[in-house]
Write an enzyme that holds these catalytic residues in place. Structure first.
Site, PDB file in Angstrom:
ATOM      1  N   VAL A 113       0.834  -1.197   0.000  1.00 13.50           N
ATOM      2  CA  VAL A 113       0.000   0.000   0.000  1.00 13.50           C
ATOM      3  C   VAL A 113       0.873   1.254   0.000  1.00 13.50           C
ATOM      4  O   VAL A 113       0.644   2.187  -0.782  1.00 13.50           O
ATOM      5  CB  VAL A 113      -0.965  -0.020   1.219  1.00 13.50           C
ATOM      6  N   PHE A 135     -16.813 -10.182  -8.385  1.00 11.34           N
ATOM      7  CA  PHE A 135     -16.566 -10.980  -7.175  1.00 11.34           C
ATOM      8  C   PHE A 135     -17.582 -12.100  -7.008  1.00 11.34           C
ATOM      9  O   PHE A 135     -17.937 -12.486  -5.902  1.00 11.34           O
ATOM     10  CB  PHE A 135     -16.456 -10.089  -5.931  1.00 11.34           C
ATOM     11  N   GLY A 187     -14.165 -20.583  -7.072  1.00 13.50           N
ATOM     12  CA  GLY A 187     -12.779 -21.015  -7.223  1.00 13.50           C
ATOM     13  C   GLY A 187     -12.333 -21.884  -6.064  1.00 13.50           C
ATOM     14  O   GLY A 187     -13.147 -22.599  -5.467  1.00 13.50           O
ATOM     15  N   CYS A 238      -5.017  -9.794   2.596  1.00 11.77           N
ATOM     16  CA  CYS A 238      -6.074  -8.913   3.127  1.00 11.77           C
ATOM     17  C   CYS A 238      -7.301  -9.665   3.630  1.00 11.77           C
ATOM     18  O   CYS A 238      -7.613  -9.603   4.822  1.00 11.77           O
ATOM     19  CB  CYS A 238      -6.471  -7.908   2.059  1.00 11.77           C
ATOM     20  N   ARG A 273       1.041 -14.875  -0.071  1.00 13.94           N
ATOM     21  CA  ARG A 273       0.530 -14.903   1.304  1.00 13.94           C
ATOM     22  C   ARG A 273      -0.877 -15.494   1.334  1.00 13.94           C
ATOM     23  O   ARG A 273      -1.729 -15.107   0.545  1.00 13.94           O
ATOM     24  CB  ARG A 273       0.554 -13.484   1.901  1.00 13.94           C
ATOM     25  N   LYS A 307     -13.706   0.297   5.444  1.00 10.23           N
ATOM     26  CA  LYS A 307     -12.658  -0.587   4.925  1.00 10.23           C
ATOM     27  C   LYS A 307     -12.902  -2.044   5.339  1.00 10.23           C
ATOM     28  O   LYS A 307     -12.919  -2.958   4.510  1.00 10.23           O
ATOM     29  CB  LYS A 307     -11.292  -0.099   5.424  1.00 10.23           C
ATOM     30  N   LYS A 314      -3.579 -15.104  -6.454  1.00 12.00           N
ATOM     31  CA  LYS A 314      -4.455 -14.801  -7.588  1.00 12.00           C
ATOM     32  C   LYS A 314      -3.558 -14.422  -8.752  1.00 12.00           C
ATOM     33  O   LYS A 314      -2.335 -14.271  -8.586  1.00 12.00           O
ATOM     34  CB  LYS A 314      -5.408 -13.670  -7.240  1.00 12.00           C
TER      35      LYS A 314
HETATM   36  C1  UGA Z   1      -8.569  -7.044  -1.706  1.00 15.35           C
HETATM   37  C2  UGA Z   1      -9.724  -6.096  -2.089  1.00 15.35           C
HETATM   38  O1  UGA Z   1     -10.305  -6.519  -3.334  1.00 15.35           O
HETATM   39  C3  UGA Z   1      -9.230  -4.658  -2.250  1.00 15.35           C
HETATM   40  O2  UGA Z   1     -10.320  -3.787  -2.518  1.00 15.35           O
HETATM   41  C4  UGA Z   1      -8.539  -4.237  -0.942  1.00 15.35           C
HETATM   42  O3  UGA Z   1      -8.008  -2.935  -1.043  1.00 15.35           O
HETATM   43  C5  UGA Z   1      -7.400  -5.209  -0.622  1.00 15.35           C
HETATM   44  O4  UGA Z   1      -7.952  -6.550  -0.506  1.00 15.35           O
HETATM   45  C6  UGA Z   1      -6.781  -4.769   0.677  1.00 15.35           C
HETATM   46  O5  UGA Z   1      -7.482  -4.766   1.690  1.00 15.35           O
HETATM   47  O6  UGA Z   1      -5.641  -4.289   0.662  1.00 15.35           O
HETATM   48  P1  UGA Z   1      -6.592  -8.261  -3.042  1.00 15.35           P
HETATM   49  O7  UGA Z   1      -6.395  -9.041  -1.777  1.00 15.35           O
HETATM   50  O8  UGA Z   1      -5.415  -7.659  -3.707  1.00 15.35           O
HETATM   51  O9  UGA Z   1      -7.645  -7.051  -2.767  1.00 15.35           O
HETATM   52  O10 UGA Z   1      -7.243  -9.233  -4.098  1.00 15.35           O
HETATM   53  P2  UGA Z   1      -8.695  -9.544  -4.669  1.00 15.35           P
HETATM   54  O11 UGA Z   1      -8.706  -9.257  -6.105  1.00 15.35           O
HETATM   55  O12 UGA Z   1      -9.755  -8.938  -3.868  1.00 15.35           O
HETATM   56  O13 UGA Z   1      -8.741 -11.129  -4.485  1.00 15.35           O
HETATM   57  C7  UGA Z   1      -8.713 -11.735  -3.187  1.00 15.35           C
HETATM   58  C8  UGA Z   1      -8.906 -13.220  -3.309  1.00 15.35           C
HETATM   59  O14 UGA Z   1     -10.226 -13.533  -3.722  1.00 15.35           O
HETATM   60  C9  UGA Z   1      -7.988 -13.891  -4.339  1.00 15.35           C
HETATM   61  O15 UGA Z   1      -7.535 -15.111  -3.803  1.00 15.35           O
HETATM   62  C10 UGA Z   1      -8.904 -14.128  -5.531  1.00 15.35           C
HETATM   63  O16 UGA Z   1      -8.501 -15.199  -6.342  1.00 15.35           O
HETATM   64  C11 UGA Z   1     -10.224 -14.404  -4.822  1.00 15.35           C
HETATM   65  N1  UGA Z   1     -11.410 -14.111  -5.654  1.00 15.35           N
HETATM   66  C12 UGA Z   1     -11.673 -12.843  -6.053  1.00 15.35           C
HETATM   67  C13 UGA Z   1     -12.280 -15.140  -5.967  1.00 15.35           C
HETATM   68  O17 UGA Z   1     -12.062 -16.315  -5.596  1.00 15.35           O
HETATM   69  N2  UGA Z   1     -13.401 -14.855  -6.696  1.00 15.35           N
HETATM   70  C14 UGA Z   1     -13.689 -13.600  -7.127  1.00 15.35           C
HETATM   71  O18 UGA Z   1     -14.740 -13.410  -7.797  1.00 15.35           O
HETATM   72  C15 UGA Z   1     -12.820 -12.565  -6.791  1.00 15.35           C
END
Ligand code: UGA
Length: 471
Positions: A11, A268, A272, A279, A346, A223, A339
């Site tokens: 961040v 979202f 999966g 996070c 992590r 948040k 992802k």
């Molecule tokens: C997440 C939030 O999306 C951000 O808005 C937030 O700022 C961030 O956490 C944080 O708090 O710093 P991030 O962890 O980078 O972001 O990744 P995401 O894209 O949200 O994915 C999180 C997990 O959910 C991944 O393992 C992804 O594969 C999974 N996911 C996401 C799914 O299984 N299905 C989905 O439809 C979306």
């Protein structure tokens, strides 16, 4: 404006580089001398689109790196705290780094400054930060504490920062809100987007973004509640995918129908192997914990976490169902990051699955376009790290897709078929159309959709397999 950003993790580094791109003069502070030297040399410690070009553009000009927190704070009108808030053993957020930054900057508050929480912190942190600074003798009217949560996702962090859905300013005084408004003015008045060197606009972005001004406590809760809601959406769809499997429905079709409701939305809703990352898992536990402290048992979050864990177990059962015994089987694994688009491992479901499969005696050949180096440190022995999807598939009893990297969705299926010992693909990210896979001769398992197999092998794939002739 002169801004100090404390903490050069995900961040902090992205925020620092983006503030510089907005035109501010940024000092990025960290106490890790090695990290600072690497940044000064021009190295980019994380795999993140557009970050290298921003760092190149601003390093030594609008972006400096320093280990002198007090000097950086003294020189700045706004101090953003972006240090880690790792989970304690009980699951709540460890705020000791936030506290030590608050203590260290107290003496540097010699004129009006705002101290801004950028890290994800529980509600009431802003009150505590204020108390700590006061305790260390800063005059009460010389500073304000604000919460300005960040919603960036790894892999698209720079564009998420510069093209946000919303900017949330949690400030308890108009004076403080005015400083934050000024910082974000180039986004909110749209002038940033007119500049020739601006980072290009992603397809879905609405510009200019709305700016919400709330109390600091509300912003802290926005948040945690946002991340918890997104994780809940994922667990919800994963639970629905289990029902789809039981009745032979197709979760993609269900999600299309559900997501078309504008009150729900299509994002979202991808089923999966469960969510991971630095996070969601941590923030859900912290939110549950802070809710409990406030006297509310947030049982819904327990269930979201439980479904997420169960989703991995269900995937393991899928692998067992496809291969029967696992001891001695060779598995190709595509994806180790939590992802696609990142090298971050992590809380990666892919890593946890590989470890579980190793425990069951599988031999693994894994490929990840960016995360292999980090994964090597964690997985150590027993995994062959290979440099392409085809190498991972070579001689394997089955291929597992665990991370949704774009390149894994565009494989040459005939070549892949030739590489595998048995043409079995178990896709934890639904990257392929089952019918297309069967038509290419694969027995194909995915999440929340009927498995598919070419006609000659349909019996071996188990019911309810789609019988499709290879064309
Ligand atoms: C997440 C939030 O999306 C951000 O808005 C937030 O700022 C961030 O956490 C944080 O708090 O710093 P991030 O962890 O980078 O972001 O990744 P995401 O894209 O949200 O994915 C999180 C997990 O959910 C991944 O393992 C992804 O594969 C999974 N996911 C996401 C799914 O299984 N299905 C989905 O439809 C979306």
């Amino acid at each position: 404006m002169r801004i100090a950003v404390v903490g050069s993790g995900y961040v902090g580094l992205v925020a620092g580089a983006c503030f510089a791109d907005l035109g501010h003069d940024v000092i990025l502070v960290d106490n890790d001398e090695q990290k600072l030297s690497a940044l000064r040399r021009g190295e980019v410690p994380i795999h993140e689109k557009s970050l290298p070009e921003l760092l190149r553009k601003h390093r030594g000009r609008k972006l400096e790196f320093s280990d002198d927190l007090a000097a950086a704070a003294r020189a700045s009108a706004a101090i953003f705290i972006a240090v880690g808030t790792p989970p304690t053993e009980q699951g709540d957020a460890d705020l000791s780094y936030v506290e030590s930054v608050a203590r260290a900057i107290s003496g540097a508050i010699d004129s009006y400054k705002i101290v801004v929480e950028k890290s994800t912190v529980p509600v009431y942190t802003s009150d505590w930060v204020r108390k700590i600074i006061l305790r260390n003798a800063a005059p009460p009217d010389s500073f304000d504490v604000a919460s300005n949560p960040e919603f960036l996702r790894e892999g698209s962090a720079v564009t998420d920062f510069l093209y946000p859905d919303r900017i949330v300013i949690g400030a308890d005084s108009e004076r403080c809100a005015a400083v934050l408004r000024e910082i974000y003015a180039p986004l909110v008045d749209g002038s940033y987007y007119q500049r020739s060197g601006a980072i290009p606009r992603p397809k879905q972005a609405q510009i200019p973004p709305p700016l919400l001004v709330t109390s600091a406590k509300s912003a802290e809760l926005i948040k945690h509640a946002s991340n918890a809601f997104l994780a809940m959406k994922i667990s919800f769809v994963n639970a629905v995918s289990s029902i789809c499997e039981a009745v032979g429905a197709n979760v993609e079709q269900v999600c299309q129908g559900v997501g078309a409701d504008s009150r729900i939305g299509p994002r979202f809703l991808r089923p999966g192997v469960g969510y991971g990352g630095s996070c969601f898992p941590k923030d859900l536990m912290a939110f549950r914990s802070v809710a409990r402290e406030c006297g509310y048992e947030f049982r819904l979050l327990d269930e979201v976490i439980r479904i997420n864990e169960e989703q991995r177990q269900r995937f393991l059962r899928k692998v067992r169902n496809a291969l029967w015994t696992l001891r001695g089987k060779r598995l190709g694994v595509l994806g180790l990051a939590f992802k696609g688009g990142t090298d971050d491992i992590r809380e990666s479901p892919a890593i946890l699955l590989v470890q579980a499969l190793q425990q069951e005696g599988c031999r693994i050949a894994a490929h990840d376009p960016a995360a292999a180096e980090r994964a090597r440190e964690v997985l150590k022995s027993g995994v062959d790290f290979v440099s392409s999807a085809y190498e991972a598939a070579s001689g394997a009893d089955a291929l597992l897709i665990l991370t949704e990297w774009e390149e894994f969705a565009a494989l040459d299926l005939d070549r892949l078929h030739q590489q595998l010992k048995y043409p079995i693909v178990i896709d934890g990210r639904n990257l392929y159309d089952p019918e297309v896979m069967a038509a290419h001769g694969f027995t194909y398992y995915s999440i929340g959709r009927p498995s598919a197999a070419p006609e000659t092998q349909a019996a071996a794939a188990g019911t309810p397999a789609r019988k499709i002739n290879r064309s």
